[in-house]
Design a protein around this motif. Structure first.
Motif, short mmCIF file in Angstrom:
data_model
loop_
_atom_site.label_atom_id
_atom_site.label_comp_id
_atom_site.label_asym_id
_atom_site.label_seq_id
_atom_site.Cartn_x
_atom_site.Cartn_y
_atom_site.Cartn_z
N UNK A 24 69.85 -11.52 -35.81
CA UNK A 24 70.00 -12.68 -34.93
C UNK A 24 70.57 -12.26 -33.57
N UNK A 25 71.53 -11.34 -33.59
CA UNK A 25 72.10 -10.85 -32.33
C UNK A 25 71.04 -10.12 -31.51
N UNK A 26 70.24 -9.27 -32.17
CA UNK A 26 69.18 -8.56 -31.47
C UNK A 26 68.19 -9.53 -30.84
N UNK A 27 67.81 -10.58 -31.58
CA UNK A 27 66.85 -11.55 -31.05
C UNK A 27 67.37 -12.19 -29.76
N UNK A 28 68.66 -12.54 -29.75
CA UNK A 28 69.22 -13.18 -28.56
C UNK A 28 69.43 -12.17 -27.43
N UNK A 29 69.76 -10.92 -27.77
CA UNK A 29 69.89 -9.88 -26.74
C UNK A 29 68.54 -9.63 -26.05
N UNK A 30 67.48 -9.61 -26.84
CA UNK A 30 66.15 -9.44 -26.25
C UNK A 30 65.76 -10.66 -25.43
N UNK A 31 66.19 -11.85 -25.86
CA UNK A 31 65.89 -13.06 -25.09
C UNK A 31 66.63 -13.04 -23.76
N UNK A 33 67.36 -10.49 -21.96
CA UNK A 33 66.49 -9.61 -21.15
C UNK A 33 67.19 -9.01 -19.94
N UNK A 34 68.42 -8.53 -20.13
CA UNK A 34 69.05 -7.70 -19.11
C UNK A 34 68.29 -6.38 -19.03
N UNK A 35 68.43 -5.63 -17.95
CA UNK A 35 67.69 -4.36 -17.85
C UNK A 35 67.94 -3.43 -19.03
N UNK A 36 69.18 -3.45 -19.56
CA UNK A 36 69.52 -2.54 -20.65
C UNK A 36 70.38 -3.27 -21.68
N UNK A 37 70.13 -2.99 -22.97
CA UNK A 37 71.01 -3.50 -24.02
C UNK A 37 71.58 -2.31 -24.78
N UNK A 38 72.90 -2.28 -24.90
CA UNK A 38 73.62 -1.15 -25.47
C UNK A 38 74.19 -1.56 -26.83
N UNK A 102 63.96 -5.48 -22.35
CA UNK A 102 65.10 -4.61 -22.06
C UNK A 102 64.96 -3.25 -22.73
N UNK A 103 65.56 -2.25 -22.12
CA UNK A 103 65.61 -0.92 -22.71
C UNK A 103 66.82 -0.84 -23.63
N UNK A 104 66.64 -0.22 -24.77
CA UNK A 104 67.73 -0.11 -25.75
C UNK A 104 68.37 1.27 -25.71
N UNK A 178 68.98 7.15 -23.19
CA UNK A 178 67.76 6.34 -23.28
C UNK A 178 66.58 7.26 -23.54
N UNK A 179 65.71 6.93 -24.50
CA UNK A 179 64.51 7.75 -24.73
C UNK A 179 63.69 7.87 -23.45
N UNK A 180 63.20 9.07 -23.20
CA UNK A 180 62.46 9.32 -21.95
C UNK A 180 61.25 8.40 -21.80
N UNK A 181 60.60 8.05 -22.93
CA UNK A 181 59.39 7.23 -22.83
C UNK A 181 59.70 5.77 -22.55
N UNK A 182 60.99 5.39 -22.51
CA UNK A 182 61.36 4.01 -22.22
C UNK A 182 61.92 3.83 -20.81
N UNK A 183 62.11 4.94 -20.09
CA UNK A 183 62.72 4.84 -18.77
C UNK A 183 61.92 3.97 -17.82
#
Length: 205
Positions: A24-31, A33-38, A102-104, A178-183
């Motif tokens: 549930x927390x992940x769903x709201x963090x993705x919603x 949509x800040x540039x990055x979620x840590x 957002x990038x994780x 951050x994974x290189x392919x997500x930059x």
């Protein structure tokens, strides 16, 4: 939603900190949509911990600098709040508002001052850095070089000190791995091309 700037005399790239292993927390963090979620586990004794213990889902938003109005951090924060409220069905969604992905980051590290003195930082929020890259130098009051500031890992700069006077052990630069392919998902917030080798970095003898 707990809204923060960076602590005094520091600046932060807009970011969400949350327990991303909770669905549930992940769903709201993705919603949001800040540039990055840590990913950040809940800490005992924190506001987030107390709220979680009472059954609430908590997002911690950080962006900008204390005692400053940062227009971009404010805009990202307001848009994110409205997206979360829409996700919860509390307001109507704005169909014209695109939701960026957002990038994780699962881990981050602080680079700390090895000596006390005057630090000159040579990187910016959102900059992609390599492990061992020279990020700054600490001098004494007459300009003698005391220590280098180098990246402990590869990633993106998400926080850094703003004041030049530092004590040994002070946190200077916060790097999210951050994974290189997500930059590329960070778009205009970063340069997606890591800098070339620096002869003063730890990567070189």
């Amino acid at each position: 939603m707990d809204l923060h700037t960076a602590s005094d005399q520091r600046g932060n790239l807009p970011q969400i900190r949350a327990d991303l292993d909770d669905p549930e927390t992940r769903k709201l963090a993705e919603a949001f949509a800040a540039p990055l979620m840590l990913h950040a586990k809940v800490r005992d004794g924190s506001l987030r911990g107390a709220a979680t213990d009472r059954g609430s889902t908590v997002l911690l938003y950080e962006g900008g600098e204390a005692l400053r109005f940062d227009g971009e951090a404010l805009s990202i924060g307001v848009a994110g709040i409205r997206r979360v409220l829409a996700e919860l069905g509390m307001i109507d969604a704005d169909d014209a508002d695109p939701r960026p992905m957002p990038v994780e980051s699962r881990r981050s590290k602080w680079v700390r001052a090895r000596r006390s003195g005057i630090v000159l930082i040579d990187c910016e929020l959102g900059e992609v850095v390599r492990r061992g890259q020279l990020l700054g130098v600490i001098h004494d009051s007459v300009g003698k070089r005391l220590a280098q500031v180098t990246a402990l890992c590869a990633g993106v700069v998400i926080g850094q000190v703003q004041q030049p006077l530092v004590n040994q052990g002070d946190a200077l630069i916060h790097i999210a791995e951050v994974p290189a392919d997500e930059l590329s998902l960070l778009g205009r917030y970063v340069s997606t091309t890591p800098p070339a080798g620096n002869p003063n970095s730890q990567d070189h003898p």
